[in-house]
Motif scaffolding. Structure first.
Motif, mmCIF file in Angstrom:
data_model
loop_
_atom_site.group_PDB
_atom_site.id
_atom_site.type_symbol
_atom_site.label_atom_id
_atom_site.label_comp_id
_atom_site.label_asym_id
_atom_site.label_seq_id
_atom_site.Cartn_x
_atom_site.Cartn_y
_atom_site.Cartn_z
ATOM 1 N N LEU A 382 0.812 -1.210 0.000
ATOM 2 C CA LEU A 382 0.000 0.000 0.000
ATOM 3 C C LEU A 382 0.844 1.258 0.000
ATOM 4 O O LEU A 382 0.328 2.357 0.021
ATOM 5 N N PHE A 386 6.865 -0.258 -1.495
ATOM 6 C CA PHE A 386 6.625 -1.687 -1.748
ATOM 7 C C PHE A 386 6.690 -1.980 -3.241
ATOM 8 O O PHE A 386 7.387 -2.905 -3.676
ATOM 9 N N THR A 464 -0.873 2.149 -4.264
ATOM 10 C CA THR A 464 -2.101 1.401 -4.522
ATOM 11 C C THR A 464 -2.389 1.290 -6.010
ATOM 12 O O THR A 464 -2.807 0.251 -6.484
ATOM 13 N N PRO A 466 -0.211 1.816 -8.952
ATOM 14 C CA PRO A 466 1.065 2.170 -9.578
ATOM 15 C C PRO A 466 1.005 2.169 -11.102
ATOM 16 O O PRO A 466 1.954 2.558 -11.742
ATOM 17 N N GLU A 467 -0.131 1.745 -11.654
ATOM 18 C CA GLU A 467 -0.125 1.507 -13.086
ATOM 19 C C GLU A 467 0.126 2.781 -13.880
ATOM 20 O O GLU A 467 0.792 2.739 -14.900
ATOM 21 N N ILE A 470 3.910 3.536 -13.734
ATOM 22 C CA ILE A 470 4.637 2.532 -14.519
ATOM 23 C C ILE A 470 4.448 2.821 -16.003
ATOM 24 O O ILE A 470 5.403 2.792 -16.787
ATOM 25 N N GLY A 471 3.184 3.161 -16.366
ATOM 26 C CA GLY A 471 2.917 3.462 -17.764
ATOM 27 C C GLY A 471 3.730 4.663 -18.241
ATOM 28 O O GLY A 471 4.325 4.635 -19.318
ATOM 29 N N TRP B 65 -5.406 -4.943 -12.424
ATOM 30 C CA TRP B 65 -4.917 -3.986 -11.424
ATOM 31 C C TRP B 65 -3.681 -3.280 -11.970
ATOM 32 O O TRP B 65 -3.688 -2.074 -12.161
ATOM 33 N N ILE B 66 -2.610 -4.015 -12.203
ATOM 34 C CA ILE B 66 -1.424 -3.431 -12.802
ATOM 35 C C ILE B 66 -1.169 -4.224 -14.080
ATOM 36 O O ILE B 66 -0.400 -5.170 -14.086
ATOM 37 N N PRO B 67 -1.849 -3.847 -15.164
ATOM 38 C CA PRO B 67 -1.783 -4.700 -16.356
ATOM 39 C C PRO B 67 -0.371 -4.839 -16.918
ATOM 40 O O PRO B 67 -0.072 -5.851 -17.532
ATOM 41 N N GLN B 68 0.478 -3.848 -16.669
ATOM 42 C CA GLN B 68 1.832 -3.948 -17.225
ATOM 43 C C GLN B 68 2.558 -5.193 -16.737
ATOM 44 O O GLN B 68 3.431 -5.734 -17.407
ATOM 45 N N PHE B 69 2.218 -5.641 -15.549
ATOM 46 C CA PHE B 69 2.888 -6.813 -14.994
ATOM 47 C C PHE B 69 1.998 -8.052 -15.033
ATOM 48 O O PHE B 69 2.374 -9.090 -14.523
ATOM 49 N N PHE B 135 0.281 -9.465 -1.438
ATOM 50 C CA PHE B 135 -0.181 -8.163 -0.964
ATOM 51 C C PHE B 135 -1.006 -8.316 0.315
ATOM 52 O O PHE B 135 -0.721 -7.691 1.339
ATOM 53 N N VAL B 139 -0.671 -7.241 4.203
ATOM 54 C CA VAL B 139 -1.667 -6.345 4.805
ATOM 55 C C VAL B 139 -2.080 -6.853 6.189
ATOM 56 O O VAL B 139 -2.368 -6.069 7.083
#
Lengths: 479, 511
Positions: A382, A386, A464, A466-467, A470-471, B65-69, B135, B139
Motif C-alpha cells: 500500500l 513496496f 495502490t 502504480p499503473e 509505470i505506464g 490492477w497493474i496490467p503492465q505486470f 499483498f 496487509v
C-alpha cells in the motif's frame, strides 16, 4: 545551434535566469516571501515547460547533452523534488536565519547542477554539473553558521567532494588518454572495437567509480554521509538525500549503458561487491542509531544499494525499476525529512528518538504520515516503497542476479527493525508532556503541512495504483 | 461482486469505526460487530446456496490492477476458501465481542486495526493472483503489529518486533519465489501473469522448482509455525490482547496451512513429494516438542500457545501425506483448532481480566467461584486432547488415518502426541479449576456477554464433533482437486496447453 537545440535547454536556462533574478532581487530589497515566490514559480514554470514542450523523443545537443526519455524523466523528477524541498524550506528558515535569501540561489544552482548531470553525455558537462552541484552544497550544508555541527558537516563535505572530484578527473583523463574521446557514446564505440578492456581504461573506470561512489555515499565511500546529514539544515539534508543522489544515479545508468559496462565481468563484480557492502553496512549501522537523521542517513546508504541492484540487473526492466524506485524513494525521503522539519522548533531539529515518543497521541496525523513514510522505506504494501522494491526484485530475478536478490531480501528484513522501532516509539505512552514548542504564526506551517500531506497521498496513491506511473516510465523509456 | 464486497466492507467498516470513535465508543463497537456479522451472514448465504459438491469454484471475480505486470485483482472461492471465510468471520465477530469491555483506550484505532487484520486474512483466503496474495499476506501484518504493540501486555514491544520480523522476512522469500515462478512461466509461455490458474500449468525444471517451493515454504512454515521457526509464536500469543491471540491462533496460523494446501501441493507436487518425509518428520517432532513445552509452561497463554505448535504439527503431517483423508483431516483441524484454541485464549483472557495474572501457579479452585467458566474450560480442554464427540477428534482421527497410509512410524509417534495432549490439557484443568482456592477475593462468574461468546464456541465445537459431514462435503471437492491437479495437467497435450493459455490470457504481457 539550431532552434531545437535552444528549445531543449530551456529548462536549464530557466534555472540560471531564476538564480540571477533572485540575486538582483536581493540587491534591491531583502524579502523572504518574494524570493521564495520567485523560486517556487520558476521551478513550477520549469516543470510545466518540461511537461508540455513538444519535440522529438530524443534530441542531442552536440556534444554535451542528450534529451531522451530517461533524461527528461530524471530532470523532471529532480525539478519536482527541488520544488518540494523549497516548499519545506520556507517555514524552516523563516524561524532561524537572519539572512535566508541566498539559500534559494544555492538551491536553484544545485538543482541546475543535478539536472545537468541527468542529461549529460559528455565528461565536460558531467564535470560542470557535478561541480555546480557540489559547490552549492558546500555552502548549503554550512548555511546555519551558528551551529557547530553545520560547519563541521560543510567542511567535511567540501574536503570529501573535492577529493572525489580529483579522483574522477584523473579517471576521466585516463579514459580520454586511451580512447581519445570524452563523449560516452564514442568511448563505448571505441571499447566495442577492442577484444577486452585495456588496463588503463580499467583504472580510469575505477577512479570514476570512486568519484561517483563518494557522491552516492555507497560503501566504502560513505563516511561523510551520517555527519553531513546530521549537520546540515533539514531541507538541505533532504536535498542531498534525493536530488543530488538522483542526478548521479541517472548519470551512472547512462554512462554505464553507453559504454556497455555490462559486458565487462570485472566491472560487474566491482559493483556487486559495492552494492552488497552498502546494503549490509548501511543497515547494520542504522540499527544502533538514536538520532533519526543519522538513522535515515544510514538507511539511505542501503537504499542506494537497493537501487543499484536493479542497475546491475540491467535490461530495460532494470532501468524502469531504477526510475520507479527513485520516484518512490524521493517521495518517501523528502516526506520524512519534511516531517522532521515540521516538528523542529526554533532552537534545534527534532532528531532524537525521544522527540518522537508518544507522537501518535500528540499529533496523530503527523505520526500517521510519518508511519506511512517509514513503512514505505521498509517496503510494506500500500506504499510506493513496496511497489518499488517489488520492481527491483523483479528486475533482479529477471536478470538472474540471485545473490543480489537474496541479499536484498535479507537486508530488507534487517531494515524492518529500525523502521518499526521508530513507529513503536511513536506508539509509546506519552511521557512528561512538554509545552507546545514555541511556534511562529501557524500560517507559516501551513505550507509545510500541505506539502507533507501531498507527499503522503502521493505515496499511498503510487503504492495502490502504480499503473499510471509505470505506464509513464515505460512510455518515456521505450526507445 | 460479493467477494470484493467482503474485503471492502471490512476495510470500510474499519475506517467508519475509527471515525465513529470521535462521537461514541459504543457506536464504534456496534459498527465493527455489524460489519463482521453481515460478512458472516454473506458467507453463510454463499454456503447455503451452493452445497459445494457440484462445482469446484463457486464465485469468481477479476479485474485488472497493474496490467503492465499481468497483475489482476482476481478473487475466487471454492469450498476450502469458503470454510476459511466462515471461520474468519465467526472468530472475527467473537473477537469484537470479547474486546467490548477489555479494550478501553484508543477504541477507534483498535477496531480499525482489528477489521483490517480480518480484511487481510479474508484477502489471503480469496486471492487467486499470486501478487495479490502476497499483498494481502502483508496487509495482515501491520495492523496485527499495532494490535500487539499498543494493546498488548507488559513485554509487547519485544513480541511485536519478533512477530513482525519473522513473518516479514519469510514473506520476502516468498515474494522472490513468486517472482521466480512468474518469470519461469513467462519465459516459457510468453504470457507474463501472476494468475494462479495459469501458473498451475507452468512447467518448471525440477531443480528450479525445488528452490521456488522452498521460498513459498519459508513463508508458510513460519506462519504455521513449523518447529525451528516457531519461536515468535509463544511471545506474540502471550503478549497480544485476547482478541489478538484469538486471531493469531485461530486465523493467522491457518493462512500458513491454507498456503500449504493451496500453493505448495498443487504448484510443486513433485518437489513436495521429495521433501515429504522430512516435512512429516518435522511435523511429528513439532507435535511432541510442542506438547512437552506446553506441559512445562507456567504462563497460561504461553501454555496454550505451545499447544498450537503441537496441533499444527498434525497439519504438516496431514498435508504431506498426500491423500484425501489426511487432507480432509487438515481442513477439519484448521477449523476446530481455530475454535478450540481460540476459546482457550478467551478463557485465559477472562481469567486475566479477573485476577490480572497469567501465572497458573497463582490460580486454582476457580470451579467453585466460577462454575460456568469451569465448565467451558472443561469442554475445551477435552477438545484439545481430542475427546470423541468434539471437533478436534474428527480432525485428528482423519489426519492419522490418512497419514497411516503414507507412513507408519511417524503416525505412531504422532499418536503419542495425543497422549501428551491429554497430560497438558488435564494439567490446565487441575491447576486452574481444581485444587485449593487461590484467590482470596470472590470472583465473579461470566457475564451474559461472556456466556454468549462461550456458548457460541461450545455449540460449534460440539456440532463439528457430532456432525462434521457438511464441512467434509464442502471441502471434499477442493481437496480432491488440489491433490489431483498436476496429473491432469501433465497428461494434457503440451501444444494444447499453450493454446488454452493464449486464449484465456487476460493478463498483460511484458516486452
Amino acid at each position: 545551434m539550431s532552434k531545437q537545440d535552444l528549445l531543449s535547454i530551456v529548462p536549464l536556462f530557466i534555472l540560471t535566469s531564476a538564480a540571477i533574478l533572485i540575486l538582483f532581487s536581493i540587491a534591491v530589497k531583502r524579502n523572504h516571501k518574494v524570493i521564495y515566490g520567485i523560486t517556487t514559480l520558476s521551478l513550477l514554470a520549469d516543470i510545466i515547460f518540461l511537461a508540455v514542450a513538444e519535440g522529438p523523443a530524443t534530441w542531442t545537443v552536440e556534444p554535451l547533452f542528450i534529451f531522451d526519455g530517461f533524461g527528461k524523466f530524471n530532470l523532471g523528477l529532480i525539478l519536482v523534488t527541488a520544488l518540494a524541498v523549497t516548499m519545506l524550506s520556507y517555514a524552516y528558515f523563516e524561524q532561524r536565519e537572519e539572512r535566508k535569501e541566498e539559500y534559494y540561489i544555492l538551491l536553484i544552482l544545485a538543482t541546475l547542477g543535478a539536472g545537468t548531470l541527468a542529461i549529460s553525455k559528455h565528461f565536460i558537462s558531467l564535470f560542470l554539473g557535478l561541480e555546480i552541484l557540489s559547490v552549492s552544497l558546500y555552502s548549503m550544508i554550512a548555511y546555519l553558521r551558528k551551529r557547530e555541527r553545520s560547519d563541521e558537516g560543510g567542511i567535511k563535505y567540501l574536503i570529501i567532494a573535492a577529493f572525489s572530484s580529483a579522483f574522477m578527473l584523473f579517471g576521466m583523463a585516463l579514459i580520454y588518454y586511451t580512447s581519445g574521446s570524452m563523449e560516452f557514446g564514442a568511448i563505448g564505440a571505441y571499447l566495442s572495437s577492442l577484444p577486452e578492456l585495456p588496463i588503463i581504461m580499467m583504472a580510469g573506470f575505477g577512479f570514476v567509480v570512486v568519484g561517483i561512489g563518494f557522491k552516492l555515499g555507497i560503501v566504502p565511500f560513505h563516511m561523510w554521509t551520517a555527519d553531513v546529514y546530521e549537520g546540515a539544515p533539514l531541507p538541505v539534508t533532504s536535498f542531498i538525500a534525493t536530488v543530488s543522489k538522483g542526478g548521479v544515479v541517472a548519470l551512472l545508468v547512462r554512462f554505464y549503458s553507453q559504454v556497455n559496462g555490462y559486458q565487462y565481468n570485472s566491472l560487474v563484480v566491482i559493483f556487486t561487491v559495492l552494492v552488497i557492502a552498502s546494503m549490509l553496512v548501511g543497515n547494520f549501522l542504522a540499527l544502533r542509531q538514536h538520532n533519526v537523521k543519522r538513522l535515515l542517513a544510514y538507511s539511505s546508504i542501503s537504499h542506494l544499494g537497493y537501487i543499484l541492484v536493479a542497475f546491475i540487473a540491467g535490461g530495460s526492466l532494470g532501468k524502469e525499476a531504477v526510475s520507479f524506485y527513485l520516484v518512490a524513494y524521493f517521495i518517501t525521503t523528502v516526506g520524512s525529512f519534511g516531517i522532521l522539519t515540521y516538528l523542529s522548533d526554533k532552537d534545534r531539529d527534532a532528531e532524537w528518538l525521544d522527540d518522537f515518543k508518544g507522537l501518535f497521541w500528540k499529533r496523530p496525523w503527523t505520526a500517521t504520515s510519518f508511519s506511512a513514510m517509514l513503512l514505505s522505506l521498509a517496503g510494506i504494501p500500500l506504499t510506493a516503497g513496496f511497489v518499488g522494491k517489488f520492481y527491483i526484485v523483479a528486475a533482479g530475478v529477471k536478470g538472474n542476479t540471485w545473490l543480489l536478490v537474496i541479499m536484498l531480501v535479507l537486508n530488507s528484513a534487517i531494515g524492518l527493525f529500525y523502521y518499526i522501532r521508530i513507529i513503536a516509539i511513536m506508539c509509546e505512552k506519552q511521557g512528561a508532556t512538554d509545552a507546545n514548542p514555541s511556534t511562529l504564526r501557524p500560517s507559516i506551517y501551513l505550507i509545510s503541512g500541505f506539502s507533507v500531506a501531498v507527499l503522503t497521498v502521493a505515496l499511498l496513491w503510487v503504492g495502490t495504483f502504480p499503473e499510471g506511473l509505470i505506464g509513464l516510465i515505460r512510455s518515456l523509456l521505450s526507445p | 461482486m460479493i467477494l470484493p464486497g467482503f474485503i471492502v466492507s471490512l476495510m470500510g467498516g474499519g475506517i467508519l469505526a475509527w471515525i465513529a470513535s470521535q462521537k461514541s465508543l459504543v457506536l464504534t463497537r456496534w459498527i465493527s460487530l455489524l460489519t463482521v456479522t453481515v460478512n458472516l451472514l454473506g458467507a453463510l448465504v454463499v454456503w447455503w446456496q451452493q452445497p459445494g459438491v457440484s462445482s469446484l469454484w463457486l464465485l469468481d471475480y477479476s479485474i485488472p490492477w497493474i496490467p503492465q505486470f499481468g497483475i489482476s485483482v482476481h478473487l475466487a472461492v471454492d469450498g476450502l476458501s469458503l470454510l476459511m471465510l466462515l471461520l474468519t468471520f465467526f472468530l472475527g465477530a467473537i473477537a469484537v465481542l470479547i474486546s467490548w469491555k477489555e479494550i478501553q483506550n484508543r477504541v477507534g484505532l483498535y477496531h480499525f486495526c482489528l477489521l483490517w487484520v480480518l480484511a487481510g486474512i479474508t484477502g489471503v483466503f480469496l486471492a487467486m493472483d499470486l501478487f495479490l496474495f502476497f499483498f494481502f499476506w502483508e496487509v495482515m501484518l501491520i495492523p496485527m503489529f499495532f494490535l500487539i504493540i499498543i494493546w498488548g501486555h507488559e513485554n509487547s514491544r519485544y513480541a511485536a518486533f519478533k512477530f513482525f520480523i519473522f513473518t516479514q522476512a519469510s514473506g520476502l522469500l516468498m515474494l522472490v519465489a513468486i517472482l521466480g515462478l512468474y518469470f519461469v512461466n513467462g519465459n516459457q509461455t510468453g504470457n507474463y501473469t501472476f494468475d494462479y490458474f495459469h501458473l498451475l500449468e507452468a512447467n518448471i525444471a525440477p531443480g528450479v522448482a525445488m528452490w521456488l517451493m522452498l521460498g513459498f515454504l519459508a513463508a508458510f512454515a513460519v506462519k504455521l509455525p513449523v518447529v525451528p521457526f516457531h519461536t515468535w509464536l509463544p511471545d506474540a500469543h502471550s503478549q497480544a490482547p485476547t482478541a489478538g491471540s484469538l486471531i493469531l491462533a485461530g486465523l493467522l496460523l491457518k493462512t500458513g496451512a491454507y498456503g500449504l494446501l493451496r500453493f505448495i501441493v498443487p504448484l510443486f507436487r513433485d518437489q513436495a513429494m521429495v521433501i515429504a518425509p522430512w516435512a512429516m518428520a518435522i511435523g511429528v517432532f513439532g507435535i511432541i516438542y510442542g506438547a512437552i513445552l506446553a506441559f512445562s509452561q507456567t504462563d497460561l497463554k504461553r501454555l496454550v500457545a505451545y499447544t498450537s505448535v503441537s496441533h499444527m504439527g498434525f497439519i504438516m503431517l496431514g498435508v504431506f501425506s498426500f491423500n484425501e483423508l489426511a487432507a480432509q483431516g487438515v481442513v477439519m483441524q484448521m477449523i476446530t483448532h481455530g475454535i478450540s484454541t481460540g476459546a482457550l485464549f478467551i478463557l485465559a483472557g477472562f481469567i486475566y481480566e479477573r485476577i490480572h495474572t497469567r501465572d497458573i501457579t497463582r490460580m486454582g479452585g476457580f470451579w467453585k467461584s466460577m462454575p460456568f467458566l469451569g465448565a467451558c474450560g472443561l469442554v475445551f480442554a477435552m477438545a484439545s486432547l481430542g475427546l470423541p464427540g468434539l471437533g478436534n477428534f474428527v480432525a485428528e482421527f482423519l489426519t492419522l488415518v490418512g497419514a497411516w497410509q503414507a507412513t507408519h512410524k511417524f503416525t505412531i509417534i504422532a499418536t503419542l502426541g495425543l497422549v501428551a495432549a491429554t497430560i497438558y490439557s488435564l494439567r490446565i484443568l487441575q491447576k486452574v479449576f481444581y485444587g485449593t482456592q487461590a484467590s482470596a477475593t470472590m470472583l465473579v462468574d461470566l457475564s451474559i456477554r461472556e456466556r454468549f461468546i462461550m456458548m457460541a464456541l461450545v455449540v460449534s465445537i460440539i456440532w463439528l464433533g457430532l456432525f462434521p459431514q457438511p464441512i467434509l462435503n464442502t471441502s471434499k471437492q477442493p481437496v480432491k482437486t488440489i491433490l489431483e491437479v498436476p496429473d491432469t495437467a501433465r497428461t494434457k497435450d503440451k501444444s494444447m496447453q499453450i493454446e488454452i493459455v493464449s486464449i484465456q490470457g487476460k493478463g498483460g504481457r511484458y516486452e
